[in-house]
Design a protein around this motif. Structure first.
Motif, mmCIF file in Angstrom:
data_model
loop_
_atom_site.group_PDB
_atom_site.id
_atom_site.type_symbol
_atom_site.label_atom_id
_atom_site.label_comp_id
_atom_site.label_asym_id
_atom_site.label_seq_id
_atom_site.Cartn_x
_atom_site.Cartn_y
_atom_site.Cartn_z
ATOM 1 N N PHE A 127 -1.651 -49.944 3.221
ATOM 2 C CA PHE A 127 -1.203 -49.674 1.602
ATOM 3 C C PHE A 127 -0.383 -48.328 1.507
ATOM 4 C CE2 PHE A 127 -1.597 -49.338 -2.923
ATOM 5 C CZ PHE A 127 -0.191 -50.215 -3.620
ATOM 6 N N ASN A 128 0.430 -48.124 1.491
ATOM 7 C CA ASN A 128 0.793 -46.804 0.988
ATOM 8 C C ASN A 128 0.964 -46.099 -0.290
ATOM 9 O OD1 ASN A 128 0.934 -44.113 2.459
ATOM 10 N ND2 ASN A 128 2.631 -44.084 2.697
ATOM 11 N N PHE A 129 0.949 -46.961 -1.152
ATOM 12 C CA PHE A 129 0.964 -46.464 -2.610
ATOM 13 C C PHE A 129 2.767 -46.424 -2.994
ATOM 14 C CE2 PHE A 129 -3.142 -45.779 -1.685
ATOM 15 C CZ PHE A 129 -4.011 -46.003 -2.611
ATOM 16 N N PRO A 130 3.451 -47.334 -3.459
ATOM 17 C CA PRO A 130 4.689 -46.905 -3.746
ATOM 18 C C PRO A 130 5.430 -45.791 -4.125
ATOM 19 C CG PRO A 130 3.984 -48.833 -4.855
ATOM 20 C CD PRO A 130 2.759 -48.546 -3.948
ATOM 21 N N ASN A 131 6.311 -45.224 -4.029
ATOM 22 C CA ASN A 131 7.056 -43.984 -4.485
ATOM 23 C C ASN A 131 7.841 -43.519 -5.097
ATOM 24 O OD1 ASN A 131 9.962 -44.135 -3.088
ATOM 25 N ND2 ASN A 131 8.271 -42.876 -1.309
ATOM 26 N N SER A 132 8.473 -43.032 -6.280
ATOM 27 C CA SER A 132 9.259 -43.847 -6.981
ATOM 28 C C SER A 132 10.900 -43.959 -6.808
ATOM 29 C CB SER A 132 9.363 -41.970 -7.907
ATOM 30 O OG SER A 132 10.355 -40.835 -7.333
ATOM 31 N N GLU A 133 11.501 -43.694 -5.561
ATOM 32 C CA GLU A 133 12.541 -44.210 -5.351
ATOM 33 C C GLU A 133 12.606 -45.597 -4.566
ATOM 34 O OE1 GLU A 133 12.957 -42.085 -1.227
ATOM 35 O OE2 GLU A 133 13.397 -40.196 -1.957
ATOM 36 N N GLU A 134 11.237 -45.745 -4.300
ATOM 37 C CA GLU A 134 11.274 -47.667 -4.344
ATOM 38 C C GLU A 134 11.109 -47.854 -5.510
ATOM 39 O OE1 GLU A 134 8.292 -46.834 -2.067
ATOM 40 O OE2 GLU A 134 8.977 -46.378 -0.164
ATOM 41 N N ASP A 135 10.530 -47.559 -6.809
ATOM 42 C CA ASP A 135 10.852 -48.096 -8.075
ATOM 43 C C ASP A 135 11.035 -47.518 -9.345
ATOM 44 O OD1 ASP A 135 8.776 -50.029 -10.337
ATOM 45 O OD2 ASP A 135 7.374 -49.864 -9.496
ATOM 46 N N ARG A 154 -12.468 -42.587 -6.270
ATOM 47 C CA ARG A 154 -11.545 -43.220 -6.838
ATOM 48 C C ARG A 154 -10.444 -44.389 -6.064
ATOM 49 N NH1 ARG A 154 -7.385 -38.496 -7.516
ATOM 50 N NH2 ARG A 154 -6.316 -40.143 -8.148
ATOM 51 N N LEU A 155 -11.280 -44.084 -4.843
ATOM 52 C CA LEU A 155 -10.863 -45.602 -4.181
ATOM 53 C C LEU A 155 -11.750 -46.695 -4.893
ATOM 54 C CD1 LEU A 155 -10.134 -47.603 -2.103
ATOM 55 C CD2 LEU A 155 -12.010 -47.185 -0.835
ATOM 56 N N ARG A 156 -12.027 -46.772 -6.539
ATOM 57 C CA ARG A 156 -13.030 -47.998 -6.352
ATOM 58 C C ARG A 156 -11.647 -47.945 -7.568
ATOM 59 N NH1 ARG A 156 -15.992 -49.154 -11.433
ATOM 60 N NH2 ARG A 156 -17.407 -50.480 -10.878
ATOM 61 N N TYR A 157 -11.192 -46.718 -8.571
ATOM 62 C CA TYR A 157 -10.573 -46.590 -9.627
ATOM 63 C C TYR A 157 -9.072 -47.662 -8.985
ATOM 64 C CZ TYR A 157 -6.572 -44.156 -10.745
ATOM 65 O OH TYR A 157 -4.952 -43.414 -11.782
ATOM 66 N N VAL A 158 -8.998 -46.926 -8.154
ATOM 67 C CA VAL A 158 -7.574 -47.814 -7.190
ATOM 68 C C VAL A 158 -7.829 -49.967 -7.054
ATOM 69 C CG1 VAL A 158 -6.394 -48.063 -5.476
ATOM 70 C CG2 VAL A 158 -6.584 -45.911 -6.637
ATOM 71 N N ILE A 189 -4.939 -52.599 -9.093
ATOM 72 C CA ILE A 189 -4.951 -54.205 -8.921
ATOM 73 C C ILE A 189 -3.653 -54.532 -8.745
ATOM 74 C CG2 ILE A 189 -5.893 -54.717 -11.026
ATOM 75 C CD1 ILE A 189 -8.059 -56.147 -10.920
ATOM 76 N N GLY A 190 -2.963 -54.637 -10.168
ATOM 77 C CA GLY A 190 -1.568 -55.087 -10.032
ATOM 78 C C GLY A 190 -0.401 -55.444 -9.206
ATOM 79 N N ASP A 191 -0.904 -54.010 -8.870
ATOM 80 C CA ASP A 191 0.021 -53.406 -7.186
ATOM 81 C C ASP A 191 0.097 -54.222 -5.865
ATOM 82 O OD1 ASP A 191 1.521 -51.848 -8.877
ATOM 83 O OD2 ASP A 191 1.254 -50.141 -8.105
ATOM 84 N N LEU A 192 -0.975 -54.211 -6.147
ATOM 85 C CA LEU A 192 -1.533 -55.020 -5.079
ATOM 86 C C LEU A 192 -1.405 -56.760 -5.392
ATOM 87 C CD1 LEU A 192 -5.421 -53.169 -3.911
ATOM 88 C CD2 LEU A 192 -3.164 -53.287 -2.406
ATOM 89 N N ARG A 193 -2.146 -57.240 -6.121
ATOM 90 C CA ARG A 193 -1.624 -58.611 -6.651
ATOM 91 C C ARG A 193 -0.497 -58.935 -5.686
ATOM 92 N NH1 ARG A 193 -4.792 -61.996 -9.211
ATOM 93 N NH2 ARG A 193 -3.765 -62.841 -10.183
#
Length: 337
Positions: free
Chosen positions: A211-219, A277-281, A287-291
């Motif tokens: 899971f590499n945190f989507p960037n603006s080019e993909e969203d 930071r991990l807990r925050y993620v 949490i929405g992105d992961l779901r």
């Protein structure tokens, strides 16, 4: 804070616990609580239980007795242990379901462990697929698909080992894998920086989809603040974590620390650990992105493979796959948990 039993827990909260995170606001109306399923994988001794207790800010996993030294050489088979914790993050109720895997990596041949974990993940997909195909769906159906998989990496200071590469490659298209460096306080700051670089180089070289945190080019809907945050989180990977249940009083507030002869490591201090930071993620900002990615990309890929008869042992990933490249698949009518 209170757990499901209603008992008070004298544990220092995360510094992010009451910070507003726009990415999670759409779930605040989940009156019964938003289910979030988290799997922990890593060898024994890497602090999974301590991490879990620190994450939940309470004693979820009880302290176990030291095993008999005479039987220490006997490798226990891997198990799936389940825990459920009701949490409140920034006014959002979360039902955190944890799947721990004690016994993973304890043997010389871990093929059985790989197969068991893959089978577990795919079984959850099969249950959702079966529910989708029902004429009359069960309103009480519980979606147990894993939304995030934390893989704990041994802090060797060198690079990924064969077991790390094989596990993440096999499961990369079955779960949102987030690699973490366990017991990161065993490395010097310089060693940790270099170790992180080597891990990410290996992930790229072996085409491991994490899971590499989507960037603006993909969203297209991503705002500048979110894009900047995701860029910062990508730069932090893998997250270096330290777990601790010891509480000390510092300037009138409880702080979680690990004491050493040379000083202390504050678990919630961003300069000492990436834990907060991990807990925050996990529990708020993403949490929405992961779901969503579990439903829209990972599950849909499996569903397409299953219905077309193309599922392959080991959930092998293609050379072009990555967590931030959407997996194209036919869309189904989702089961809403």
């Amino acid at each position: 804070m209170r757990d499901g039993s209603g008992e008070d827990n004298n544990v220092a909260p995360s510094v992010y616990s009451h910070v507003s995170r726009p990415g999670s606001h759409r779930y605040k109306n989940a009156k019964k609580g938003l289910p979030f399923n988290l799997m922990l994988i890593g060898e024994s001794g890497l602090g999974r239980s301590t991490f879990l207790n620190t994450l939940c800010e309470r004693a979820v996993v009880p302290t176990t007795n030291v095993p008999n030294p005479e039987q220490a050489h006997i490798a226990e088979p891997m198990q799936f242990k389940h825990y459920s914790v009701d949490m409140d993050e920034d006014g959002m109720k979360i039902i955190l379901n944890i799947i721990d895997t004690p016994g993973f990596g304890n043997g010389t041949d871990n093929e059985t462990c790989f197969n068991q974990i893959q089978e577990y993940l795919e079984t959850q997909f099969d249950e959702v697929l079966g529910e989708e195909n029902r004429i009359k769906r069960n309103p009480k159906f519980k979606d147990s698909r894993v939304h995030a998989l934390l893989y704990f990496i041994n802090p060797t200071g060198h690079s990924l080992r064969e077991i790390d590469i094989e596990l993440m490659r096999r499961l990369g298209n079955r779960a949102n894998i987030i690699p973490v460096v366990a017991r990161s306080d065993s490395l010097t700051p310089r060693e940790l920086v270099l170790f992180k670089q080597r891990i990410m180089n290996d992930i790229a070289a072996y085409n491991i989809p994490v899971f590499n945190f989507p960037n603006s080019e993909e969203d297209d809907d991503e705002d500048d603040e979110t894009a900047e945050e995701n860029s910062e989180l990508r730069a932090m990977m893998p997250f270096a974590v330290v777990g601790c249940e010891e509480i000390v009083n510092e300037d009138g507030r409880p702080v979680r620390v690990r004491n050493y002869p040379w000083g202390v490591v504050q678990v919630d201090n961003d300069e000492h650990s990436d834990f907060d930071r991990l807990r925050y993620v996990l529990l708020n900002s993403h949490i929405g992105d992961l779901r969503d990615r579990t439903q829209n990309d990972i599950y849909e890929l499996y569903r397409t493979e299953k219905l077309s008869g193309n599922t392959v042992a080991g959930a092998a990933v293609s050379d072009n796959s990555s967590a931030h490249q959407p997996i194209m698949a036919a869309r189904s009518h989702p089961v809403v948990a």
